[in-house]
Design an enzyme around this catalytic site. Structure first.
Site, PDB file in Angstrom:
ATOM      1  N   TRP A  41       6.009  -0.702   4.892  1.00 47.53           N
ATOM      2  CA  TRP A  41       4.885  -1.638   5.386  1.00 47.53           C
ATOM      3  C   TRP A  41       5.385  -2.919   4.847  1.00 47.53           C
ATOM      4  O   TRP A  41       6.259  -3.167   4.133  1.00 47.53           O
ATOM      5  CB  TRP A  41       3.841  -1.246   4.176  1.00 47.53           C
ATOM      6  CG  TRP A  41       2.960  -2.147   4.069  1.00 47.53           C
ATOM      7  CD1 TRP A  41       3.026  -3.244   3.127  1.00 47.53           C
ATOM      8  CD2 TRP A  41       1.489  -2.414   4.634  1.00 47.53           C
ATOM      9  NE1 TRP A  41       1.727  -4.044   3.412  1.00 47.53           N
ATOM     10  CE2 TRP A  41       0.993  -3.441   4.129  1.00 47.53           C
ATOM     11  CE3 TRP A  41       1.017  -1.433   5.627  1.00 47.53           C
ATOM     12  CZ2 TRP A  41      -0.342  -3.720   4.592  1.00 47.53           C
ATOM     13  CZ3 TRP A  41      -0.259  -1.843   5.964  1.00 47.53           C
ATOM     14  CH2 TRP A  41      -0.975  -2.870   5.503  1.00 47.53           C
ATOM     15  N   ASN A  43       3.508  -6.987   4.543  1.00 50.04           N
ATOM     16  CA  ASN A  43       2.344  -8.013   4.997  1.00 50.04           C
ATOM     17  C   ASN A  43       2.804  -9.335   4.888  1.00 50.04           C
ATOM     18  O   ASN A  43       3.847  -9.694   5.520  1.00 50.04           O
ATOM     19  CB  ASN A  43       1.196  -7.547   4.380  1.00 50.04           C
ATOM     20  CG  ASN A  43       0.981  -7.429   3.106  1.00 50.04           C
ATOM     21  OD1 ASN A  43       1.589  -6.534   2.248  1.00 50.04           O
ATOM     22  ND2 ASN A  43      -0.015  -8.107   2.202  1.00 50.04           N
ATOM     23  N   ASP A  44       2.148 -10.165   4.325  1.00 50.34           N
ATOM     24  CA  ASP A  44       2.257 -11.506   4.272  1.00 50.34           C
ATOM     25  C   ASP A  44       3.612 -11.890   4.241  1.00 50.34           C
ATOM     26  O   ASP A  44       4.337 -11.772   3.104  1.00 50.34           O
ATOM     27  CB  ASP A  44       1.552 -12.266   3.051  1.00 50.34           C
ATOM     28  CG  ASP A  44       0.140 -11.673   2.652  1.00 50.34           C
ATOM     29  OD1 ASP A  44      -0.053 -10.993   3.756  1.00 50.34           O
ATOM     30  OD2 ASP A  44      -0.566 -12.191   1.547  1.00 50.34           O
ATOM     31  N   GLN A  60       5.754  -9.718   1.891  1.00 52.69           N
ATOM     32  CA  GLN A  60       4.951  -8.650   1.124  1.00 52.69           C
ATOM     33  C   GLN A  60       5.682  -7.061   1.673  1.00 52.69           C
ATOM     34  O   GLN A  60       5.415  -6.983   2.781  1.00 52.69           O
ATOM     35  CB  GLN A  60       3.697  -8.608   1.156  1.00 52.69           C
ATOM     36  CG  GLN A  60       3.046  -9.941   0.443  1.00 52.69           C
ATOM     37  CD  GLN A  60       2.719  -9.862  -1.012  1.00 52.69           C
ATOM     38  OE1 GLN A  60       1.870  -9.003  -1.573  1.00 52.69           O
ATOM     39  NE2 GLN A  60       3.734 -10.260  -1.911  1.00 52.69           N
TER      40      GLN A  60
HETATM   41  C1  FRU Z   1      -3.194 -11.133   1.838  1.00 53.81           C
HETATM   42  C2  FRU Z   1      -3.161 -10.420   0.459  1.00 53.81           C
HETATM   43  C3  FRU Z   1      -2.985 -11.464  -0.490  1.00 53.81           C
HETATM   44  C4  FRU Z   1      -2.318 -10.542  -1.503  1.00 53.81           C
HETATM   45  C5  FRU Z   1      -1.266  -9.715  -0.756  1.00 53.81           C
HETATM   46  C6  FRU Z   1      -1.049  -8.526  -1.420  1.00 53.81           C
HETATM   47  O1  FRU Z   1      -2.953 -10.247   2.945  1.00 53.81           O
HETATM   48  O2  FRU Z   1      -4.101  -9.705   0.183  1.00 53.81           O
HETATM   49  O3  FRU Z   1      -4.222 -12.022  -1.053  1.00 53.81           O
HETATM   50  O4  FRU Z   1      -1.451 -11.592  -2.401  1.00 53.81           O
HETATM   51  O5  FRU Z   1      -2.108  -9.898   0.338  1.00 53.81           O
HETATM   52  O6  FRU Z   1       0.026  -7.670  -0.838  1.00 53.81           O
END
Ligand code: FRU
Length: 500
Positions: A41, A43-44, A60
């Site tokens: 996975w 994310n950001d 992330q």
């Molecule tokens: C945005 C978010 C942020 C947080 C992170 C957690 O996608 O929810 O607010 O820091 O991802 O993975």
């Protein structure tokens, strides 16, 4: 390719072995030239920084599977924004500490030669600002601050929905940051702090407070994740990712004045309303460009993501500007042209009102298409991509003249029941006589469309391996394709940091 470096976090997780990599290579939906980790996975984007001339991209990452959990900071480096070398994870949760349950999003700054992360540490229900520093040339080793969390509590007197994510900058020797939040019953906000040393922070005030009940000009929900506040040309931009009742929506922006440390919006918009782009972060590079990456979320079920073994990727790096109408402009970085391979071209093709005109010699699922159209008197015109020979799968990129908007129509994108079928719209006003300039990046499950400075990115999961056709169309009148360039794009090359 970069040399080898050592680090504590360099043991690969077992599932990323040769068999796993072969599975990833054979996955028809896995992007080839958008950055993503080897599996699991992401994310950001986090901590974007140019350091010793190289671009560092942190993000992330969950090393334990293709779902959100045990959040670490992944790390990659590039000299050209195109090819990337995976480096060891930069941050991992430390047991019995302020980030024991996750190292959430944050940013990086250069504090007189010391690279410094400000990020959100998660411990139970607490989400508080933490810091880590590095002095390596390659930013491999990070030392967490002994007094984490460096901000011990939310500001007193505010009833907040949530509180996390950081955008830090320096002005005349003083550090400032905004932290994303939402005020219960009111709306999203970005809370301003000040510091002389990046460790001791004083809370000042919200730079802006949204109204969660207002849908016009842009609805911004109850909480703002990942605020990013920066100057662009002669104004300021604040990005906010709209989180409401535990759901992620889109990233909105305001453009305007930032005077006396309060934001006075003059323009509002959605950065990329294609149902995938979220939680972007920007950085200034040594060419003075404001670059932005966003997380491209999957648009398929959690079960399918788990079965795939990977989830999420980065958008292409984009250069930001202010358009003549005051809106936020986005263009792909020109460095990406290096990926162009086999080239096809066409010019001056009259597009009669239906049926679509197939481009027989152009096929592919990893293409860059650059097209200029004179809209003529057509009501709708555009390009269909990922078309199957019999027409049962196709994704349409449409300019709807009456509604003055760009549309990505996924109604027939996939025969698979798991493929999402909704449509996305971005306002796009063309002046009388203005050409429609489309630049479309197809990368397997990604359709990233730039149109006259605006951008809309959708995820599609066609089920047929022969859904690789491209067609041009006009409806309700005639349009003209002025010129078209199509390139097959090469995959990006990933260097691997070797363990020594
Ligand atoms: C945005 C978010 C942020 C947080 C992170 C957690 O996608 O929810 O607010 O820091 O991802 O993975």
């Amino acid at each position: 390719m970069l040399e080898a470096h050592t680090a504590a976090e360099s043991t690969p997780y077992p599932q990323l072995d040769a068999a796993f990599q072969a599975r990833m290579a054979a996955d028809p939906h896995r992007p080839t030239y958008h950055f993503l980790p080897e599996g699991n996975w992401m994310n950001d984007p986090n901590g974007l920084i140019q350091w010793k001339g190289r671009y560092h991209l942190f993000y992330q990452y969950n090393p334990n599977g293709p779902f959100h959990g045990t959040i670490h900071w992944g790390h990659a480096v590039s000299s050209d924004l195109v090819d990337w070398t995976h480096l060891p994870m930069a941050l991992a949760p430390t047991p019995n500490s302020a980030d024991q349950d996750g190292c959430y999003s944050g940013c990086a700054v250069d504090n007189n030669g010391v690279a410094t992360f400000i990020y959100t540490g998660v411990r139970g229900t607490d989400q508080l600002a933490c810091s880590a520093t590095s002095t390596d040339d390659m930013l491999i080793n990070w030392q967490k601050h002994q007094n984490n969390p460096i901000i011990k509590a939310r500001p007193a007197g505010l009833d907040l929905v949530a509180y996390r994510d950081h955008s830090v900058w320096q002005e005349n020797g003083t550090w400032y940051q905004v932290i994303g939040a939402g005020i219960k019953g009111v709306g999203g906000t970005a809370l301003l702090y000040r510091s002389s040393d990046l460790v001791n922070w004083d809370y000042l005030h919200p730079v802006l407070i949204g109204d969660r009940s207002a849908t016009n000009p842009v609805w911004t929900g109850e909480m703002w994740e990942c605020p990013d506040l920066f100057p662009l040309e002669d104004i300021h931009i604040l990005l906010m990712s709209v989180w409401n009742e535990r759901r992620l929506h889109y990233t909105a922006y305001v453009a305007g004045d930032f005077a006396a440390y309060r934001f006075n919006p003059q323009q509002h918009g959605i950065v990329d309303p294609g149902g995938s782009f979220y939680a972007p972060q920007t950085m200034l590079d040594d060419q003075g460009r404001r670059l932005m990456w966003g997380w491209l979320r999957e648009n398929r079920s959690v079960e399918v993501q788990k079965a795939a073994g990977w989830s999420g990727c980065m958008s292409l790096p984009r250069v930001l500007s202010i358009l003549s109408d005051g809106r936020l402009g986005q263009e792909p970085v020109p460095e990406l042209r290096r990926l162009r391979r086999k080239h096809d071209t066409a010019a001056n093709v009259e597009l009669p009102a239906a049926p679509a005109t197939p481009l027989d010699h152009i096929r592919g699922d990893t293409l860059e298409i650059v097209a200029a159209f004179a809209p003529g008197d057509a009501a709708e015109l555009g390009i269909a991509v990922r078309c199957s020979p019999n027409g049962d799968e196709e994704t349409r990129i449409v300019y709807d003249r009456a509604a003055q908007r760009l549309v990505i129509d996924r109604t027939h994108a996939s025969l698979s029941p798991d493929g999402a079928t909704d449509m996305f719209f971005a306002p796009l006003v063309l002046a009388q006589g203005e050409t429609l300039q489309l630049q479309v990046f197809l990368d397997r499950s990604i359709v990233e469309v730039f149109a006259n400075g605006h951008c809309i990115t959708a995820r599609i999961y066609p089920s047929r391996s022969d859904s690789v056709g491209v067609k041009l169309f006009a409806h309700g009148g005639h349009a003209t394709l002025l010129h078209l360039d199509v390139w097959q794009l090469a995959p990006i090359e990933y260097g691997m940091q070797t363990v020594t």
